[in-house]
Structures are given as C-alpha cells and as structure tokens.
Design a protein around this motif. Structure first.
Motif, PDB file in Angstrom:
ATOM      1  N   GLN A 250     -11.342   5.577  -0.855  1.00  0.00           N
ATOM      2  CA  GLN A 250     -10.984   6.616   0.115  1.00  0.00           C
ATOM      3  C   GLN A 250     -12.130   6.928   1.073  1.00  0.00           C
ATOM      4  OE1 GLN A 250      -7.615   7.749  -0.073  1.00  0.00           O
ATOM      5  NE2 GLN A 250      -8.158   8.249   2.030  1.00  0.00           N
TER       6      GLN A 250
ATOM      7  N   GLU B 267      -6.808   4.375   8.053  1.00  0.00           N
ATOM      8  CA  GLU B 267      -6.728   4.126   6.607  1.00  0.00           C
ATOM      9  C   GLU B 267      -5.698   3.062   6.251  1.00  0.00           C
ATOM     10  OE1 GLU B 267      -8.123   8.439   7.033  1.00  0.00           O
ATOM     11  OE2 GLU B 267      -6.615   7.158   7.977  1.00  0.00           O
TER      12      GLU B 267
ATOM     13  N   LYS C 153      -6.875   2.859  -4.030  1.00  0.00           N
ATOM     14  CA  LYS C 153      -6.990   3.677  -2.821  1.00  0.00           C
ATOM     15  C   LYS C 153      -7.926   4.855  -3.044  1.00  0.00           C
ATOM     16  CE  LYS C 153      -3.068   4.039  -0.295  1.00  0.00           C
ATOM     17  NZ  LYS C 153      -1.618   4.166  -0.007  1.00  0.00           N
TER      18      LYS C 153
ATOM     19  N   THR D 278       0.838  -1.207   0.000  1.00  0.00           N
ATOM     20  CA  THR D 278       0.000   0.000   0.000  1.00  0.00           C
ATOM     21  C   THR D 278       0.871   1.255   0.000  1.00  0.00           C
ATOM     22  OG1 THR D 278      -0.063   0.021   2.424  1.00  0.00           O
ATOM     23  CG2 THR D 278      -1.824  -1.174   1.311  1.00  0.00           C
TER      24      THR D 278
ATOM     25  N   PHE E 165      -6.569  -0.354   4.160  1.00  0.00           N
ATOM     26  CA  PHE E 165      -6.028  -0.686   2.835  1.00  0.00           C
ATOM     27  C   PHE E 165      -5.192  -1.969   2.879  1.00  0.00           C
ATOM     28  CE2 PHE E 165      -6.605   4.006   1.971  1.00  0.00           C
ATOM     29  CZ  PHE E 165      -7.697   3.818   1.133  1.00  0.00           C
TER      30      PHE E 165
END
Length: 301
Positions: free
Chosen positions: A184, A192, A180, A114, A196
C-alpha cells in the motif's frame, strides 16, 4: 462465448490467418473457444488443433462437438510434440491470443484479479506446483526484486520486494488483499490500480513461466509452419510484444538477424504488417481488454 470470454479483434485475427477451408490450423490459446469456433466455421475438410492447459477451457472445448476439432490440454510450449502425437507435422496457420481470459480474471478463486479478495494462486494449469503465494513467501528478496522489475516493469521494484519480505516475517501472504496491504505504501497516489495490475502481471508471468513458454512456442512455429502459412499473435504487454516482433523480423528474440555465407538473412518469417494492428475505438469501448492488445501477423518464407 461472450459470457466466458469475449475474443479480441476476432475479424482481424481471421483475416490474418487467411484460412484455406482444407488447411490445418492451430489455436494455441483456446480459452473460451471464441476464436476457435470462428475458425471451424471456415473449415470444410480442414482441421483445427486447439491448446489450453486450463481445466475450464477443456470443458468449453467438449461442448463444441465438431469432428474437425482436436483439443490438447497442454501448455503451448509443447505444441510441436502434441501435433506430432496427433499425426500433424505441417500446419497452414497458428493463432495465439496471449495473456489471460476474461473468465480467469473474473473468477475470484483463481487470484488473477486485483478487484477481488481471492487466494494468491494465479496458476493457468491448476495442477502445477508453483503458486503466487509460494513465490511471495519463499523467494529471496533479491529474486522478488528482479521479477517485479523485469516482468512488472515497476520503477520501485526494490522497495516493493523489501516490503513483501518485511510483511511475511509476521505472517505469510495468502490472499490478494494481503499483497495489496503489504504494498500500500509503495503504490503511487492516484495510480494504485495500475500499480497493483503491474505487480499481479509480474507474479502471473513468473508462476506460469510465460516468457520461457512464449520463446519455446515461437521457435516451434518456424519448424511446423508450411511455406506461405500465417502466424498471428496478439499480445497485451510490451515484454511479449517485443519478443513477438523480434522473432517475426529476425527469427530470434535477442540480437541481430543471422545471415548465411552469401549474406542472405536466415529467418523463417516475414512480417505482414510493419506496425501492430490495434483494436478500433468501438471495440475498446465495448471490451476494455482490447485496449492494450497488439496484433502482429507474419508469413512463412
């Protein structure tokens, strides 16, 4: 070894295998060869068969140049067949370090991380046809929902699947940043990164058929292991750990242990440690990947 991939709980893995210098051992997740190199140091007349489907791992294996090592570029779900091809029917120990190597995570072009903007690839076998992009752009929304919920354990998997389906109407998802961007609004504020990571985990498991491969591999362990031999498995998320635990305790992934006519349990292994072994605080401080590692050891009955 440390540049490519720092092996987790190296000493604990070796102790779990309880190596006989003249025995035959299998490392089904060669990676950068960290565990394999240490196993080879303990062998005198013994043999190590190593598996990995990654081209980079094959290159690392070729650097070792030890006659006791046989490298098979294959998914560990084919372990029994490749052992047979190499004249091996029984082994004294099997090691599996599941998940992905640090090297794969740190290579932006592989799309596993990520942290980087890379292609949505995520294939461990670079010759395979299914990529993360193919899954995201071609799978029906209800199938995406199932994958994200089951493999990523996302609480809002249905919402995430809908957002991906909406995003791809305008343009295909090709980069990790596209994914992403699409999700979002679904990522919990302040969490976050974790969110992810769960999404990427779900896609990686689907692309590489990791659950099927693990189930096939575990059943083969019971068939090729000599009595008293050790199965040592390290996992990094609850789905894998649950399957490994169930297999070691019951001889199957789901349901209760089977019994014979006399009520004796029919299972190939008995767990050596009831609770999984975890990395020390010092190791976690030195190697963040060890944080979620759970090591289980079982002995062939």
């Amino acid at each position: 070894m440390t540049e490519y991939h720092k092996p987790v709980m190296l000493q604990e893995c070796l102790e779990g295998l309880r190596i006989d210098p003249q025995g035959t051992y299998v490392d089904v997740t060669f990676g950068g060869g960290g565990h394999s190199k240490k196993i080879l140091e303990h062998l005198k007349g013994g043999r190590l068969i190593a598996f990995d489907q990654d081209d980079d791992a094959r290159i690392e294996a070729e650097k070792i140049g030890n006659r006791s090592l046989t490298f098979c570029q294959a998914n560990f779900m084919h372990m029994k067949r490749y052992l047979k091809l190499n004249g091996v029917t029984q082994v004294n120990g099997i090691l599996a370090d599941l998940g992905i190597s640090s090297h794969q995570i740190d290579s932006p072009e592989r799309g596993f991380s990520t942290r980087f903007d890379g292609p949505l690839d995520m294939r461990m076998d670079q010759h395979a046809s299914v990529t993360a992009a193919k899954v995201l752009n071609e799978y029906p929304e209800d199938q995406l929902h199932k994958i994200l919920g089951m493999y990523g354990e996302l609480k809002n998997a249905r919402t995430a699947a809908r957002l991906i389906a909406q995003f791809r109407v305008d343009r295909p998802l090709e980069k990790t940043t596209d994914l992403k961007s699409a999700l979002q609004s679904a990522a919990p504020r302040g969490k976050e990164n974790k969110y992810f990571a769960q999404v990427f985990q779900a896609l990686r498991i689907e692309v590489n058929e990791e659950m099927k491969a693990l189930e096939d591999f575990l059943h083969q362990c019971g068939e090729v292991m000599s009595p008293g031999g050790r199965l040592v498995v390290m996992s990094y998320h609850s789905l894998e750990d649950r399957m490994v635990k169930n297999y070691m305790m019951k001889g199957k992934m789901f349901g209760d242990v089977e019994k014979d006519f006399y009520g004796n349990e029919l299972r190939p292994f008995k767990p050596v440690n009831k609770k999984p072994i975890e990395a020390s605080a010092d190791e976690v401080a030195e190697n963040n990947r060890a944080r979620s590692a759970k090591l289980r050891v079982a002995e062939k009955l």
